[in-house]
Design a protein around this motif. Structure first.
Motif, mmCIF file in Angstrom:
data_model
loop_
_atom_site.group_PDB
_atom_site.id
_atom_site.type_symbol
_atom_site.label_atom_id
_atom_site.label_comp_id
_atom_site.label_asym_id
_atom_site.label_seq_id
_atom_site.Cartn_x
_atom_site.Cartn_y
_atom_site.Cartn_z
ATOM 1 N N ARG A 4 -5.288 -14.693 46.340
ATOM 2 C CA ARG A 4 -5.756 -14.974 44.987
ATOM 3 C C ARG A 4 -6.533 -16.278 44.986
ATOM 4 N NH1 ARG A 4 -1.552 -16.700 40.437
ATOM 5 N NH2 ARG A 4 -1.674 -18.565 41.723
ATOM 6 N N THR A 5 -7.652 -16.311 44.312
ATOM 7 C CA THR A 5 -8.391 -17.568 44.193
ATOM 8 C C THR A 5 -7.627 -18.511 43.263
ATOM 9 O OG1 THR A 5 -9.741 -16.692 42.383
ATOM 10 C CG2 THR A 5 -10.612 -16.467 44.623
ATOM 11 N N ASP A 7 -5.852 -20.586 40.655
ATOM 12 C CA ASP A 7 -5.521 -20.437 39.236
ATOM 13 C C ASP A 7 -4.905 -21.741 38.767
ATOM 14 O OD1 ASP A 7 -4.946 -19.658 36.700
ATOM 15 O OD2 ASP A 7 -3.260 -18.370 37.228
ATOM 16 N N ARG A 30 -9.565 -21.933 32.870
ATOM 17 C CA ARG A 30 -8.595 -21.837 33.953
ATOM 18 C C ARG A 30 -8.875 -20.576 34.757
ATOM 19 N NH1 ARG A 30 -2.639 -20.089 32.150
ATOM 20 N NH2 ARG A 30 -2.658 -19.665 34.386
ATOM 21 N N GLY A 31 -8.261 -20.488 35.941
ATOM 22 C CA GLY A 31 -8.462 -19.304 36.767
ATOM 23 C C GLY A 31 -9.924 -19.096 37.109
ATOM 24 N N SER A 35 -13.326 -21.493 38.283
ATOM 25 C CA SER A 35 -14.143 -21.244 39.468
ATOM 26 C C SER A 35 -15.615 -21.105 39.106
ATOM 27 C CB SER A 35 -13.672 -19.964 40.173
ATOM 28 O OG SER A 35 -12.344 -20.104 40.633
#
Length: 217
Positions: A4-5, A7, A30-31, A35
């Motif tokens: 998962r990238t 968060d 966020r999350g 990014s």
């Protein structure tokens, strides 16, 4: 493997993101939104290294696999005597090496890191451990590639001076230790660091090695 990238945000704010205050971070950037606002990967100088490498064949295997995934900077960790004594050969395949002083001490001195009564044997000041670090640094210099330190020793201001004197190119440490190490390095020229290393290597015991370096402060 599913990765998962990042968060972050809400209860995990990141100062380096520099997004400023948000009225409701849980519903803010966020999350994936973070990014998209801070595309760190595109501008990241990403280096990857493999632990517990002992042979050139292992180094070549890892470098080949990492390059197949497009990773540009591929290195190996030096954590055992085999790697320390053949660093030049390992760097024939890899781009850099990083010495893990904790495991290198364990394997050089044949002393279990988990056995508390053996702690004196696990000191980076053990002359045999210093000799292994010197061998790895010299291998890097011969190969024309950097060799750093990522073990506990890098955060000790006195040990940092000796490591630089041995030929180590970079030091990794906890953020809280950067200030004292920086001050130590600023206060001593390279010739002094090399003389500290020479005297420490010539000492018969770990305690005397540390004292020999300390005498030049």
């Amino acid at each position: 493997m599913v990765v998962r990238t990042l968060d972050a945000g809400a209860d995990k704010p990141l100062r380096f993101a520099g997004l400023g205050a948000e009225p409701n971070p849980a519903l803010g950037r966020r999350g994936l939104r973070l990014s998209m606002a801070r595309e760190a990967v595109d501008g990241c100088d990403l280096w990857v290294m493999a632990p517990m490498v002992a042979t050139q064949e292992e180094a070549e295997w890892f470098v080949r696999r990492a390059r197949s995934f497009g990773l540009p900077q591929v290195g190996v960790m030096v954590e055992n005597p085999a790697a320390a004594l053949t660093t030049e050969q390992l760097l024939g395949a890899a781009d850099f090496a990083s010495i893990g002083t904790n495991d290198l001490s364990q394997y050089t001195m044949a002393a279990d890191r988990m056995q508390g009564e053996l702690a004196p044997l696990l000191s980076v000041w053990q002359p045999a451990v210093l000799a292994m670090i010197r061998a790895a640094a010299e291998g890097g210099r011969a190969a024309g590639k950097p060799v750093g330190v990522c073990g506990e020793a890098g955060g000790d201001p006195l040990a940092a001076l000796v490591l630089v004197g041995l030929g180590v190119a970079s030091l990794s440490m906890a953020p809280s230790k950067i200030g004292p190490v920086r001050a130590a390095l600023r206060g001593h020229d390279l010739d002094t660091c090399r003389e500290m290393a020479r005297r420490a290597l010539a000492a018969p015991t770990a305690a005397q090695a540390r004292d020999a370096a300390h005498d030049l402060l």
